[in-house]
Motif scaffolding. Sequence first.
Motif, PDB file in Angstrom:
ATOM      1  N   ASP A  52      16.192  49.113  43.944  1.00 51.62           N
ATOM      2  CA  ASP A  52      16.124  47.946  44.326  1.00 51.62           C
ATOM      3  C   ASP A  52      15.042  47.521  45.254  1.00 51.62           C
ATOM      4  OD1 ASP A  52      18.759  47.656  43.579  1.00 51.62           O
ATOM      5  OD2 ASP A  52      19.911  48.743  45.370  1.00 51.62           O
TER       6      ASP A  52
ATOM      7  N   LEU B 169      27.890  57.459  52.143  1.00 54.12           N
ATOM      8  CA  LEU B 169      26.799  56.832  51.490  1.00 54.12           C
ATOM      9  C   LEU B 169      27.495  55.260  50.865  1.00 54.12           C
ATOM     10  CD1 LEU B 169      25.691  59.604  49.294  1.00 54.12           C
ATOM     11  CD2 LEU B 169      24.065  58.442  50.816  1.00 54.12           C
TER      12      LEU B 169
ATOM     13  N   THR C 209      21.886  57.475  44.545  1.00 51.82           N
ATOM     14  CA  THR C 209      21.714  56.802  45.706  1.00 51.82           C
ATOM     15  C   THR C 209      20.231  56.469  45.837  1.00 51.82           C
ATOM     16  OG1 THR C 209      23.671  57.668  46.863  1.00 51.82           O
ATOM     17  CG2 THR C 209      21.765  57.230  48.096  1.00 51.82           C
TER      18      THR C 209
ATOM     19  N   MET D 160      25.693  62.032  42.428  1.00 54.65           N
ATOM     20  CA  MET D 160      25.675  61.114  43.731  1.00 54.65           C
ATOM     21  C   MET D 160      24.383  60.674  44.390  1.00 54.65           C
ATOM     22  SD  MET D 160      28.250  61.414  47.106  1.00 54.65           S
ATOM     23  CE  MET D 160      27.621  63.206  47.145  1.00 54.65           C
TER      24      MET D 160
ATOM     25  N   VAL E   4      18.529  44.756  48.561  1.00 55.12           N
ATOM     26  CA  VAL E   4      18.344  46.153  48.308  1.00 55.12           C
ATOM     27  C   VAL E   4      19.977  46.788  48.664  1.00 55.12           C
ATOM     28  CG1 VAL E   4      17.457  48.421  49.466  1.00 55.12           C
ATOM     29  CG2 VAL E   4      15.993  46.205  49.200  1.00 55.12           C
ATOM     30  N   GLY E   5      20.331  47.541  47.806  1.00 60.66           N
ATOM     31  CA  GLY E   5      21.575  48.133  47.875  1.00 60.66           C
ATOM     32  C   GLY E   5      22.645  47.994  46.793  1.00 60.66           C
ATOM     33  N   ILE E   6      22.520  46.938  45.949  1.00 63.42           N
ATOM     34  CA  ILE E   6      23.342  46.746  44.995  1.00 63.42           C
ATOM     35  C   ILE E   6      23.170  47.710  43.985  1.00 63.42           C
ATOM     36  CG2 ILE E   6      23.680  45.037  43.036  1.00 63.42           C
ATOM     37  CD1 ILE E   6      23.435  42.771  44.981  1.00 63.42           C
ATOM     38  N   GLY E   7      22.085  48.006  43.305  1.00 58.25           N
ATOM     39  CA  GLY E   7      21.927  49.234  42.517  1.00 58.25           C
ATOM     40  C   GLY E   7      22.119  50.485  43.149  1.00 58.25           C
ATOM     41  N   GLY E   8      21.854  50.701  44.327  1.00 66.90           N
ATOM     42  CA  GLY E   8      22.370  52.032  45.100  1.00 66.90           C
ATOM     43  C   GLY E   8      23.778  52.067  45.024  1.00 66.90           C
ATOM     44  N   LEU E   9      24.455  51.196  45.480  1.00 61.66           N
ATOM     45  CA  LEU E   9      25.771  51.443  45.579  1.00 61.66           C
ATOM     46  C   LEU E   9      26.366  51.624  44.293  1.00 61.66           C
ATOM     47  CD1 LEU E   9      28.494  51.418  47.163  1.00 61.66           C
ATOM     48  CD2 LEU E   9      28.497  49.161  47.110  1.00 61.66           C
TER      49      LEU E   9
ATOM     50  N   MET F 168      14.238  47.614  37.571  1.00 63.54           N
ATOM     51  CA  MET F 168      15.582  47.275  36.984  1.00 63.54           C
ATOM     52  C   MET F 168      15.760  46.101  36.189  1.00 63.54           C
ATOM     53  SD  MET F 168      18.619  47.424  39.933  1.00 63.54           S
ATOM     54  CE  MET F 168      20.281  47.593  39.554  1.00 63.54           C
TER      55      MET F 168
ATOM     56  N   LEU G 208      18.394  52.937  44.946  1.00 59.53           N
ATOM     57  CA  LEU G 208      17.732  52.075  46.229  1.00 59.53           C
ATOM     58  C   LEU G 208      16.088  52.229  45.938  1.00 59.53           C
ATOM     59  CD1 LEU G 208      19.226  54.040  49.308  1.00 59.53           C
ATOM     60  CD2 LEU G 208      19.568  51.595  48.773  1.00 59.53           C
TER      61      LEU G 208
ATOM     62  N   VAL H  88      27.326  45.828  38.981  1.00 62.26           N
ATOM     63  CA  VAL H  88      26.187  45.115  39.535  1.00 62.26           C
ATOM     64  C   VAL H  88      26.519  43.698  39.527  1.00 62.26           C
ATOM     65  CG1 VAL H  88      23.745  44.647  39.036  1.00 62.26           C
ATOM     66  CG2 VAL H  88      24.418  46.838  39.239  1.00 62.26           C
TER      67      VAL H  88
ATOM     68  N   GLY I 200      15.984  40.718  51.620  1.00 63.35           N
ATOM     69  CA  GLY I 200      15.837  42.049  51.113  1.00 63.35           C
ATOM     70  C   GLY I 200      15.172  42.715  52.579  1.00 63.35           C
ATOM     71  N   LEU I 201      14.871  43.823  52.279  1.00 67.57           N
ATOM     72  CA  LEU I 201      14.289  44.672  53.447  1.00 67.57           C
ATOM     73  C   LEU I 201      12.625  44.749  53.527  1.00 67.57           C
ATOM     74  CD1 LEU I 201      17.101  47.316  53.488  1.00 67.57           C
ATOM     75  CD2 LEU I 201      16.891  45.708  55.032  1.00 67.57           C
TER      76      LEU I 201
ATOM     77  N   LYS J 111      25.036  52.848  41.204  1.00 66.65           N
ATOM     78  CA  LYS J 111      24.558  54.134  40.792  1.00 66.65           C
ATOM     79  C   LYS J 111      25.165  55.141  41.396  1.00 66.65           C
ATOM     80  CE  LYS J 111      20.476  53.023  38.203  1.00 66.65           C
ATOM     81  NZ  LYS J 111      20.352  51.574  38.177  1.00 66.65           N
ATOM     82  N   THR J 112      25.509  54.975  42.696  1.00 66.33           N
ATOM     83  CA  THR J 112      26.238  56.330  43.506  1.00 66.33           C
ATOM     84  C   THR J 112      27.496  56.276  42.979  1.00 66.33           C
ATOM     85  OG1 THR J 112      24.915  55.487  45.213  1.00 66.33           O
ATOM     86  CG2 THR J 112      26.750  57.061  45.747  1.00 66.33           C
ATOM     87  N   VAL J 113      28.167  55.167  42.620  1.00 72.31           N
ATOM     88  CA  VAL J 113      29.674  55.552  42.146  1.00 72.31           C
ATOM     89  C   VAL J 113      29.666  55.784  40.770  1.00 72.31           C
ATOM     90  CG1 VAL J 113      31.721  54.040  41.675  1.00 72.31           C
ATOM     91  CG2 VAL J 113      30.427  53.394  43.647  1.00 72.31           C
TER      92      VAL J 113
ATOM     93  N   PHE K 157      30.307  61.082  49.837  1.00 69.81           N
ATOM     94  CA  PHE K 157      30.312  59.944  49.010  1.00 69.81           C
ATOM     95  C   PHE K 157      30.630  58.809  49.963  1.00 69.81           C
ATOM     96  CE2 PHE K 157      33.115  57.291  46.156  1.00 69.81           C
ATOM     97  CZ  PHE K 157      32.137  56.815  45.397  1.00 69.81           C
TER      98      PHE K 157
ATOM     99  N   HIS L 267      25.604  51.928  51.937  1.00 69.21           N
ATOM    100  CA  HIS L 267      25.338  50.717  51.189  1.00 69.21           C
ATOM    101  C   HIS L 267      25.849  49.397  51.723  1.00 69.21           C
ATOM    102  CE1 HIS L 267      23.821  53.866  48.380  1.00 69.21           C
ATOM    103  NE2 HIS L 267      23.088  53.040  48.213  1.00 69.21           N
TER     104      HIS L 267
ATOM    105  N   GLN M   2      21.682  42.069  54.726  1.00 69.36           N
ATOM    106  CA  GLN M   2      20.855  41.181  54.061  1.00 69.36           C
ATOM    107  C   GLN M   2      21.448  39.798  53.634  1.00 69.36           C
ATOM    108  OE1 GLN M   2      18.339  43.733  51.041  1.00 69.36           O
ATOM    109  NE2 GLN M   2      20.003  45.134  51.726  1.00 69.36           N
TER     110      GLN M   2
ATOM    111  N   LEU N 160      24.155  48.280  54.381  1.00 63.86           N
ATOM    112  CA  LEU N 160      22.690  47.661  54.251  1.00 63.86           C
ATOM    113  C   LEU N 160      22.883  46.328  53.612  1.00 63.86           C
ATOM    114  CD1 LEU N 160      20.216  49.172  54.176  1.00 63.86           C
ATOM    115  CD2 LEU N 160      20.223  49.447  51.853  1.00 63.86           C
ATOM    116  N   LEU N 161      23.881  46.031  52.552  1.00 61.80           N
ATOM    117  CA  LEU N 161      23.995  44.709  51.926  1.00 61.80           C
ATOM    118  C   LEU N 161      24.655  43.607  52.817  1.00 61.80           C
ATOM    119  CD1 LEU N 161      26.174  45.885  48.745  1.00 61.80           C
ATOM    120  CD2 LEU N 161      23.843  44.870  48.730  1.00 61.80           C
TER     121      LEU N 161
ATOM    122  N   HIS O 106      28.263  50.195  35.197  1.00 63.44           N
ATOM    123  CA  HIS O 106      27.360  50.125  35.850  1.00 63.44           C
ATOM    124  C   HIS O 106      26.793  48.362  36.004  1.00 63.44           C
ATOM    125  CE1 HIS O 106      22.865  49.788  36.664  1.00 63.44           C
ATOM    126  NE2 HIS O 106      23.288  50.153  37.951  1.00 63.44           N
TER     127      HIS O 106
END
Lengths: 279, 170
Positions: free
Chosen positions: B59, A14, B52, B48, B66-71, A126, B56, B110, A31-32, B73-75, A11, A18, A25, A21-22, B106
């Motif tokens: 995002d 990961l 992730t 988890m 990329v990464g905001i939603g991933g982080l 989203m 991702l 975000v 973005g990527l 949602k992981t939490v 955890f 993240h 950017q 990654l942020l 969430h």
Amino acid sequence: MDRTRRTLVVFLALSFGHVLLLSVQVQSRSGLPWLQAATFGVFARVQQVTDDLSNMGRSFWSNYVALHGVVAENEALQMKVLDLEGQVQAQAAIASQARELERLLDLQQSVAAPTLSARVIAGDPMPGTMVVTINRGSADGVETNMAVIGHAGVVGRVINRPTAHAAQVQLLIGHNAGAGAITATSEAVGPVHGGAGTPPLALDYVDLLRDVQVGEQVWTSGSDGIFPRGFLIGTIERVVRGSGSGTYSEIAIRPAVDFANLQFVLVILAKPVGVGGGA
Amino acid sequence: MKVLLTVAVALVLQMALARFAIGGRWVFDLVLVGVVYAALRWGPVAGMWTGTIGGLLQDALGAGVVGIGGLAKTVVGVAAGVAGAQFMVARPLGGAEMVAAATVAHRLMVLGLFAVVDQDWFGVPWTAMLIEAALNATAGLVALHVTDRLPGAVRETRARRRPSLSRRNW
């Protein structure tokens, strides 16, 4: 290492990934592109299939089940067609007069850019991102940053790299979207941006001294290099003078397009002028 | 495998249904529902990974960072898994409450991450957030209820069916 500790380590790894990654950017704010292109490439096909299935269901419903009242609807539509034909003829007469005037004044004739019709096949991946997918892509001539319009006005622009048969469109009402605009009567010029609340569009940097009125229409100015001049953005719903910095008016715009009911759009196949690629 | 399947189903459903609610008041996030579902059904590790991968992908399919939603949602996935095990959330209604709480957490996460990355605070859209919580909870309730009932319903249908000729006792 026990199970709980291993989960905690994964955890944390990961989460750190993240954050990394942020932070990559934050500087570029783009973005990527490679990840976005690859993901969209895979999901565009799935979206096409689900859209086909949903259309089959809808077509079965509308063609076989929901035929009640179709005669009355047909009559109403015939009346509407008649009315529209009259309007088209009136417009054609005005257009021919305009062409004659252009010829007389020796002006360069305004050439309308070619357009391509497209169907919306998927919505927001989203909530709040305000991106839709259309069923036209690079094989149809669609390129990044091309303008997208609806029958009522401006819809948005193509973002990311389109796949062969699909492209993503960022809606004008999204947080990071914008367009150069001009008001119809007061001729106030400024950028319109989305994500402004209710209504979702706002016109920025309009001087307090400009006599902008509620109900005035707002059109694209062509200054952004993406949207050609003269397409309807929306109507001014609220003007607040003297708030905030005190130098500019706060202008809220109701979009002309009903984004909640977006099914068909037109992509303007004119290459954007002086705009960088990417999202 | 079940994590990937949950993400794929949730993402395809989200994009297929969201096209009918663009720019409107009906905001929902079926991927988040999938994350909480995985966390409640299979534990925090599944939550988890679903968070992730799902976050991702969302995002990447969107227009933003990329990464905001991933982080986020992981939490949420880990937290829902841990909370689900602690409070023994077995009934679908309890799961739906968990989905609603996860939605609020969430969304706030975000918004906070966007504020940090974009250096801009849009405020908390409470009405939209509550509508999203209600819709997500309803979707979660349906998903949990259906998957709870499905094996029993299949068994009952099989039991009611007449035996085939080969297995019939003459």
